[in-house]
Write a protein that holds these residues in place. Structure first.
Motif, PDB file in Angstrom:
ATOM      1  N   VAL A 149       0.831  -1.207   0.000  1.00  0.00           N
ATOM      2  CA  VAL A 149       0.000   0.000   0.000  1.00  0.00           C
ATOM      3  C   VAL A 149       0.861   1.251   0.000  1.00  0.00           C
ATOM      4  O   VAL A 149       0.492   2.270  -0.590  1.00  0.00           O
ATOM      5  CB  VAL A 149      -0.976   0.000   1.203  1.00  0.00           C
ATOM      6  N   GLU A 150       2.031   1.196   0.607  1.00  0.00           N
ATOM      7  CA  GLU A 150       2.902   2.365   0.611  1.00  0.00           C
ATOM      8  C   GLU A 150       3.367   2.706  -0.798  1.00  0.00           C
ATOM      9  O   GLU A 150       3.622   3.865  -1.122  1.00  0.00           O
ATOM     10  CB  GLU A 150       4.101   2.100   1.532  1.00  0.00           C
ATOM     11  N   SER A 151       3.457   1.687  -1.675  1.00  0.00           N
ATOM     12  CA  SER A 151       3.887   1.918  -3.051  1.00  0.00           C
ATOM     13  C   SER A 151       2.730   2.291  -3.974  1.00  0.00           C
ATOM     14  O   SER A 151       2.963   2.695  -5.113  1.00  0.00           O
ATOM     15  CB  SER A 151       4.587   0.662  -3.601  1.00  0.00           C
ATOM     16  N   LEU A 152       1.500   2.164  -3.498  1.00  0.00           N
ATOM     17  CA  LEU A 152       0.329   2.405  -4.345  1.00  0.00           C
ATOM     18  C   LEU A 152      -0.223   3.822  -4.250  1.00  0.00           C
ATOM     19  O   LEU A 152      -0.945   4.265  -5.138  1.00  0.00           O
ATOM     20  CB  LEU A 152      -0.788   1.420  -3.988  1.00  0.00           C
ATOM     21  N   VAL A 153       0.089   4.521  -3.158  1.00  0.00           N
ATOM     22  CA  VAL A 153      -0.565   5.814  -2.920  1.00  0.00           C
ATOM     23  C   VAL A 153       0.471   6.932  -2.856  1.00  0.00           C
ATOM     24  O   VAL A 153       1.637   6.704  -2.526  1.00  0.00           O
ATOM     25  CB  VAL A 153      -1.366   5.790  -1.600  1.00  0.00           C
ATOM     26  N   PRO A 154       0.060   8.167  -3.165  1.00  0.00           N
ATOM     27  CA  PRO A 154       0.968   9.313  -2.997  1.00  0.00           C
ATOM     28  C   PRO A 154       1.188   9.624  -1.530  1.00  0.00           C
ATOM     29  O   PRO A 154       0.399   9.230  -0.661  1.00  0.00           O
ATOM     30  CB  PRO A 154       0.209  10.456  -3.697  1.00  0.00           C
ATOM     31  N   ALA A 155       2.279  10.336  -1.243  1.00  0.00           N
ATOM     32  CA  ALA A 155       2.626  10.631   0.145  1.00  0.00           C
ATOM     33  C   ALA A 155       1.560  11.457   0.843  1.00  0.00           C
ATOM     34  O   ALA A 155       1.410  11.372   2.065  1.00  0.00           O
ATOM     35  CB  ALA A 155       3.975  11.367   0.194  1.00  0.00           C
ATOM     36  N   SER A 156       0.791  12.232   0.099  1.00  0.00           N
ATOM     37  CA  SER A 156      -0.195  13.124   0.709  1.00  0.00           C
ATOM     38  C   SER A 156      -1.360  12.388   1.348  1.00  0.00           C
ATOM     39  O   SER A 156      -2.130  12.989   2.105  1.00  0.00           O
ATOM     40  CB  SER A 156      -0.722  14.113  -0.337  1.00  0.00           C
ATOM     41  N   VAL A 157      -1.536  11.106   1.035  1.00  0.00           N
ATOM     42  CA  VAL A 157      -2.626  10.332   1.652  1.00  0.00           C
ATOM     43  C   VAL A 157      -2.083   9.060   2.303  1.00  0.00           C
ATOM     44  O   VAL A 157      -2.802   8.097   2.504  1.00  0.00           O
ATOM     45  CB  VAL A 157      -3.718   9.970   0.618  1.00  0.00           C
ATOM     46  N   ARG A 158      -0.814   9.071   2.654  1.00  0.00           N
ATOM     47  CA  ARG A 158      -0.180   7.858   3.169  1.00  0.00           C
ATOM     48  C   ARG A 158      -0.786   7.416   4.497  1.00  0.00           C
ATOM     49  O   ARG A 158      -1.121   6.239   4.681  1.00  0.00           O
ATOM     50  CB  ARG A 158       1.320   8.088   3.311  1.00  0.00           C
ATOM     51  N   THR A 159      -0.916   8.341   5.450  1.00  0.00           N
ATOM     52  CA  THR A 159      -1.486   7.962   6.752  1.00  0.00           C
ATOM     53  C   THR A 159      -2.913   7.462   6.591  1.00  0.00           C
ATOM     54  O   THR A 159      -3.323   6.487   7.233  1.00  0.00           O
ATOM     55  CB  THR A 159      -1.453   9.161   7.720  1.00  0.00           C
ATOM     56  N   GLU A 160      -3.685   8.112   5.728  1.00  0.00           N
ATOM     57  CA  GLU A 160      -5.052   7.661   5.480  1.00  0.00           C
ATOM     58  C   GLU A 160      -5.068   6.239   4.928  1.00  0.00           C
ATOM     59  O   GLU A 160      -5.902   5.409   5.331  1.00  0.00           O
ATOM     60  CB  GLU A 160      -5.759   8.600   4.506  1.00  0.00           C
ATOM     61  N   ALA A 161      -4.152   5.940   4.002  1.00  0.00           N
ATOM     62  CA  ALA A 161      -4.095   4.590   3.427  1.00  0.00           C
ATOM     63  C   ALA A 161      -3.800   3.551   4.503  1.00  0.00           C
ATOM     64  O   ALA A 161      -4.422   2.486   4.545  1.00  0.00           O
ATOM     65  CB  ALA A 161      -3.031   4.530   2.330  1.00  0.00           C
ATOM     66  N   PHE A 162      -2.848   3.861   5.377  1.00  0.00           N
ATOM     67  CA  PHE A 162      -2.538   2.935   6.466  1.00  0.00           C
ATOM     68  C   PHE A 162      -3.739   2.746   7.389  1.00  0.00           C
ATOM     69  O   PHE A 162      -4.002   1.640   7.879  1.00  0.00           O
ATOM     70  CB  PHE A 162      -1.327   3.435   7.262  1.00  0.00           C
ATOM     71  N   THR A 163      -4.486   3.833   7.638  1.00  0.00           N
ATOM     72  CA  THR A 163      -5.638   3.705   8.533  1.00  0.00           C
ATOM     73  C   THR A 163      -6.775   2.930   7.879  1.00  0.00           C
ATOM     74  O   THR A 163      -7.574   2.303   8.577  1.00  0.00           O
ATOM     75  CB  THR A 163      -6.153   5.081   8.995  1.00  0.00           C
ATOM     76  N   TRP A 164      -6.896   2.973   6.541  1.00  0.00           N
ATOM     77  CA  TRP A 164      -7.895   2.135   5.878  1.00  0.00           C
ATOM     78  C   TRP A 164      -7.598   0.665   6.143  1.00  0.00           C
ATOM     79  O   TRP A 164      -8.518  -0.131   6.383  1.00  0.00           O
ATOM     80  CB  TRP A 164      -7.930   2.405   4.375  1.00  0.00           C
ATOM     81  N   LEU A 165      -6.328   0.290   6.094  1.00  0.00           N
ATOM     82  CA  LEU A 165      -5.984  -1.111   6.358  1.00  0.00           C
ATOM     83  C   LEU A 165      -6.197  -1.453   7.831  1.00  0.00           C
ATOM     84  O   LEU A 165      -6.746  -2.517   8.157  1.00  0.00           O
ATOM     85  CB  LEU A 165      -4.537  -1.386   5.949  1.00  0.00           C
ATOM     86  N   THR A 166      -5.770  -0.564   8.711  1.00  0.00           N
ATOM     87  CA  THR A 166      -5.999  -0.801  10.136  1.00  0.00           C
ATOM     88  C   THR A 166      -7.491  -0.856  10.443  1.00  0.00           C
ATOM     89  O   THR A 166      -7.957  -1.701  11.216  1.00  0.00           O
ATOM     90  CB  THR A 166      -5.343   0.321  10.963  1.00  0.00           C
ATOM     91  N   GLY A 167      -8.255   0.056   9.816  1.00  0.00           N
ATOM     92  CA  GLY A 167      -9.701   0.045  10.007  1.00  0.00           C
ATOM     93  C   GLY A 167     -10.353  -1.207   9.465  1.00  0.00           C
ATOM     94  O   GLY A 167     -11.326  -1.717  10.033  1.00  0.00           O
ATOM     95  N   ALA A 168      -9.813  -1.735   8.348  1.00  0.00           N
ATOM     96  CA  ALA A 168     -10.348  -2.982   7.791  1.00  0.00           C
ATOM     97  C   ALA A 168     -10.134  -4.137   8.754  1.00  0.00           C
ATOM     98  O   ALA A 168     -11.018  -4.994   8.922  1.00  0.00           O
ATOM     99  CB  ALA A 168      -9.698  -3.276   6.446  1.00  0.00           C
ATOM    100  N   VAL A 169      -8.973  -4.177   9.396  1.00  0.00           N
ATOM    101  CA  VAL A 169      -8.731  -5.213  10.407  1.00  0.00           C
ATOM    102  C   VAL A 169      -9.740  -5.070  11.546  1.00  0.00           C
ATOM    103  O   VAL A 169     -10.325  -6.057  12.007  1.00  0.00           O
ATOM    104  CB  VAL A 169      -7.287  -5.124  10.947  1.00  0.00           C
ATOM    105  N   ALA A 170      -9.956  -3.831  11.993  1.00  0.00           N
ATOM    106  CA  ALA A 170     -10.910  -3.602  13.085  1.00  0.00           C
ATOM    107  C   ALA A 170     -12.329  -3.979  12.678  1.00  0.00           C
ATOM    108  O   ALA A 170     -13.080  -4.555  13.477  1.00  0.00           O
ATOM    109  CB  ALA A 170     -10.855  -2.138  13.515  1.00  0.00           C
ATOM    110  N   LEU A 171     -12.709  -3.658  11.433  1.00  0.00           N
ATOM    111  CA  LEU A 171     -14.057  -3.996  10.979  1.00  0.00           C
ATOM    112  C   LEU A 171     -14.232  -5.506  10.867  1.00  0.00           C
ATOM    113  O   LEU A 171     -15.266  -6.060  11.282  1.00  0.00           O
ATOM    114  CB  LEU A 171     -14.314  -3.337   9.621  1.00  0.00           C
ATOM    115  N   GLY A 172     -13.228  -6.184  10.307  1.00  0.00           N
ATOM    116  CA  GLY A 172     -13.291  -7.643  10.245  1.00  0.00           C
ATOM    117  C   GLY A 172     -13.318  -8.266  11.624  1.00  0.00           C
ATOM    118  O   GLY A 172     -14.034  -9.245  11.870  1.00  0.00           O
ATOM    119  N   GLN A 173     -12.560  -7.688  12.533  1.00  0.00           N
ATOM    120  CA  GLN A 173     -12.550  -8.183  13.908  1.00  0.00           C
ATOM    121  C   GLN A 173     -13.908  -7.968  14.566  1.00  0.00           C
ATOM    122  O   GLN A 173     -14.402  -8.846  15.278  1.00  0.00           O
ATOM    123  CB  GLN A 173     -11.460  -7.458  14.693  1.00  0.00           C
TER     124      GLN A 173
END
Length: 465
Positions: A378-402
């Motif tokens: 994911v770090e290679s897929l998104v521009p730096a300006s939305v990097r933290t948001e991209a990481f939180t989408w993955l973290t949020g997906a783990v939380a939603l699945g959990q």
């Protein structure tokens, strides 16, 4: 992701490592200024779900109710975490963290008081919403700091972070680490592995600590400790503003790129589905292990069994960060996920503590490679300006699945016993694996040269304008 590319750089001086490793990563100037506060700040997150489950189970007598309250917390976090990450990208991490930890502490205390007062279930749901929505996104923020510190995707921003975060770091090591942009950017896979290990180390300690407090002190002690640690750790991490990534308002690039959401990138959506499956493993294991240990009359074993599961995850993360991979990240992600699905399919059939501990260890060993590879991709897929948001989408997906897994597994455990709850990780991983296989082409970076420049592909690095 391969580290063959490192060998094409100039030979290292003295005894410096010939390829990226943990030692070189930890010598990166400024790293320790956020690593220790970051570890302290993310520790409480591992205590939250199990603390809620044990408290509400004690006050209501139902795993279903306990799982539902924990699920509301997880869904709330999953929905609000990306927004929190987007705000952090735009206004800075400190501006988001300070009010967030204050809200979370107050909400967790309110949830505890309502549970102990035997309030109706709807009241617990109402308190669970702000508790989850305000969970500090420390893991994504630390990952964003690594990416900025290593000089990726930000142009001069990475070097600016190094200069501002040097502190008392040994200057000779700093010079070696920062001598070449490619040597810094090639540390990204190692940083991803290091963060996975750190996350799982907290999940070795957190559930055991929360279970010990809930069973040995008071059923509410685990959640109260989580709130107190979140307040102290979150404010400490927020104070380390010297290594914060540059905000999106200061990033170069087209206004359209700076304003779009990370979820608009197809690969991010595919990875989010994969992380939903990983969340189903975490949630299904937490509730089903709790129900299993209650069935055998040994509730204190719950934290131990979950700790073994998390220890396997941590061990695999350490190994992943030390390997010079020859295969690409997409292939590794699918292979690792296939192994996870295979092992998870056996959980429901196990009825003894030693076998469950061994199988839980194997499940943990299979999760780390998928997590590490996903965060690297994911770090290679998104521009730096939305990097933290991209990481939180993955973290949020783990939380939603959990959250979904906690709800379903709790209902199944109430109706059919712990074994039925263990079917949830199987269903979640099978669905996610199918999505990965069918949509794997969307995990290719739009601009492959970005990956080459970051030392994340099998191609020889070259200068990129």
């Amino acid at each position: 992701m391969s580290r063959n590319t490192v060998g094409t750089d100039a030979p290292p001086r003295g005894s410096a490592p010939s390829r990226p490793g943990y030692g070189q990563l930890l010598r990166t100037p400024g790293a320790w200024t956020f690593l220790l506060p970051g570890f302290a700040a993310r520790q409480p997150f591992a205590m939250l779900t199990i603390g809620i489950v044990l408290l509400v189970r004690h006050t209501t007598g139902s795993y279903g109710s306990a799982g539902a309250v924990a699920a509301v917390t997880g869904v709330s976090m999953a929905l609000f975490a990306p927004r929190s990450g987007r705000l952090a990208d735009r206004f800075g991490q400190r501006a988001v963290l300070v009010p967030g930890v204050l809200v979370h502490t107050g909400s967790a205390v309110a949830l505890t008081a309502l549970a102990l007062a035997h309030a109706p279930l709807w009241a617990l749901f109402a308190a669970a919403v702000p508790t989850g929505a305000s969970v500090p996104q420390i893991g994504p923020m630390v990952r964003a700091r690594w990416a900025a510190l290593l000089g990726t995707g930000s142009g001069p921003a990475g070097q600016a972070r190094i200069e501002s975060g040097t502190g008392s770091t040994d200057t000779s090591s700093a010079s070696d680490a920062a001598s070449s942009p490619s040597s810094l950017s090639s540390l990204l896979p190692t940083a991803a592995a290091f963060e996975s290990v750190t996350d799982e180390f907290t999940f070795v300690i957190g559930p055991v600590l929360a279970t010990a407090l809930c069973t040995g002190v008071h059923p509410a002690a685990g959640l109260i400790a989580e709130a107190a640690l979140t307040l102290a750790g979150g404010l400490l991490f927020a104070a380390q503003h010297g290594t914060q990534p540059r905000t999106a308002r200061h990033e170069a690039g087209a206004p359209a790129e700076r304003g779009r959401s990370a979820l608009s990138v197809p690969g991010v959506r595919v990875l989010a589905v994969a992380f939903l499956g990983i969340g189903s493993v975490f949630g299904g294991m937490q509730v089903s292990l709790t129900a299993f240990t209650e069935e055998i009359g040994a509730p204190g074993m719950n934290g131990v069994l979950y700790g073994i599961f998390a220890a396997g995850n941590m061990l695999a993360g350490i190994v992943c960060g030390a390997i010079a991979w020859k295969t690409g990240p997409r292939r590794r992600l699918i292979a690792g996920y296939s192994g996870l699905t295979l092992v998870a399919s056996s959980l429901w059939s196990v009825h003894s503590v030693p076998l469950l501990a061994g199988l839980g260890l194997l499940v943990g060993l299979c999760i780390a490679p998928a997590l590490i590879t996903g965060y690297t991709l994911v770090e290679s897929l998104v521009p730096a300006s939305v990097r933290t948001e991209a990481f939180t989408w993955l973290t949020g997906a783990v939380a939603l699945g959990q959250a979904a897994a906690v709800t379903v597994a709790g209902q199944l455990a109430d109706a059919h016993g712990a074994s039925a709850g263990f079917a949830v990780p199987l269903i979640g991983t099978v669905a996610a694996l199918a999505t990965l296989v069918l949509l794997r082409s969307r995990l290719a970076p739009k601009h492959p040269e970005r990956v080459a420049a970051r030392g994340m592909s099998h191609r020889v690095p070259m200068a990129v304008d």
